[in-house]
Design a protein around this motif. Structure first.
Motif, PDB file in Angstrom:
ATOM      1  N   ARG A  28       0.845  -1.185   0.000  1.00 45.48           N
ATOM      2  CA  ARG A  28       0.000   0.000   0.000  1.00 45.48           C
ATOM      3  C   ARG A  28       0.879   1.233   0.000  1.00 45.48           C
ATOM      4  O   ARG A  28       1.988   1.179   0.485  1.00 45.48           O
ATOM      5  N   LEU A  30      -2.327   1.738  -2.857  1.00 43.02           N
ATOM      6  CA  LEU A  30      -2.602   1.128  -4.155  1.00 43.02           C
ATOM      7  C   LEU A  30      -2.288   2.112  -5.273  1.00 43.02           C
ATOM      8  O   LEU A  30      -2.648   3.292  -5.191  1.00 43.02           O
ATOM      9  N   ASP A  32      -3.051   3.419  -8.806  1.00 45.96           N
ATOM     10  CA  ASP A  32      -4.005   3.497  -9.911  1.00 45.96           C
ATOM     11  C   ASP A  32      -3.403   4.486 -10.903  1.00 45.96           C
ATOM     12  O   ASP A  32      -3.454   5.705 -10.671  1.00 45.96           O
ATOM     13  N   THR A 114      -0.855  -3.869 -12.990  1.00 48.59           N
ATOM     14  CA  THR A 114      -0.725  -3.316 -11.647  1.00 48.59           C
ATOM     15  C   THR A 114      -1.151  -4.328 -10.601  1.00 48.59           C
ATOM     16  O   THR A 114      -2.006  -5.181 -10.845  1.00 48.59           O
ATOM     17  N   GLY A 116      -1.159  -3.955  -6.036  1.00 46.85           N
ATOM     18  CA  GLY A 116      -0.663  -3.234  -4.866  1.00 46.85           C
ATOM     19  C   GLY A 116      -0.133  -1.870  -5.275  1.00 46.85           C
ATOM     20  O   GLY A 116      -0.807  -1.109  -5.958  1.00 46.85           O
ATOM     21  N   ASN A 117       1.106  -1.569  -4.874  1.00 48.77           N
ATOM     22  CA  ASN A 117       1.699  -0.270  -5.205  1.00 48.77           C
ATOM     23  C   ASN A 117       2.565  -0.325  -6.459  1.00 48.77           C
ATOM     24  O   ASN A 117       3.280   0.629  -6.758  1.00 48.77           O
TER      25      ASN A 117
END
Length: 177
Positions: A28, A30, A32, A114, A116-117
């Motif tokens: 984390r 996340l 996007d 993608t 998580g981070n």
């Protein structure tokens, strides 16, 4: 008791397995890409050759705009030698954390994923070098550090041979700045 040679080889190869995007699913915050790259973003980067020598520094000013379900990301590069370049990406989510990207200097499609981070892009760039154009593969990893900061490391190769690396730091301005 000695392990069979094939078992030892399999264990060795398993220990050398490359990371996958899924390895970062629990990380984390996340990432996007459609949200992070919307609006203005600034980046600072370097290009290093295969021996790690710094060849070029650069800055990038980016503007991301939503056009329907696509994110149009305009990147304006300023290199340490004074040269400039612009790239316009058309990024589109295609489901299950996957993205497709198109740009004029990208051969075919860039494919991203993608979890998580993390975001991993793979694409072939048409790289201009001294009046010639070379097709160079990029394996591009991005990691969101916090809501406004992202680190990027891209490995460049041709015919499987390591050519160099690009490292970038992306930063979003504070809201209202």
């Amino acid at each position: 008791m000695r392990a069979p040679l094939w078992l030892a080889a399999m264990l060795l190869l398993a220990g050398c397995a490359a990371p996958t995007v899924g390895d970062y699913a629990a990380n984390r915050p996340l990432l996007d890409p459609g949200r992070f790259f919307l609006g203005q973003t600034k980046a600072w980067g370097i290009y290093q050759d295969r021996q790690g020598r710094l060849l070029k520094r650069f800055t990038v000013d980016m503007d991301g705009e939503r056009h329907g379900d696509e994110l149009v990301l305009t990147e304006r590069f300023l290199y340490s030698d004074g040269s400039r370049q612009q790239r316009v990406w058309r990024l589109k989510p295609i489901g299950q954390g996957r993205w497709r990207g198109l740009a004029d200097d990208v051969e075919g499609e860039a494919m991203g994923e993608t979890a998580g981070n993390a975001l991993r892009w793979r694409y072939t760039l048409k790289l201009p070098v001294e009046g010639e154009e070379y097709l160079v593969q990029f394996d591009d990893w991005m990691f969101l550090q916090d809501e406004r900061s992202l680190l990027n490391r891209a490995v460049m190769s041709k015919f499987g041979f390591h050519l160099g690396e690009v490292t970038l730091f992306f930063h979003k301005p504070e809201s209202g700045s």
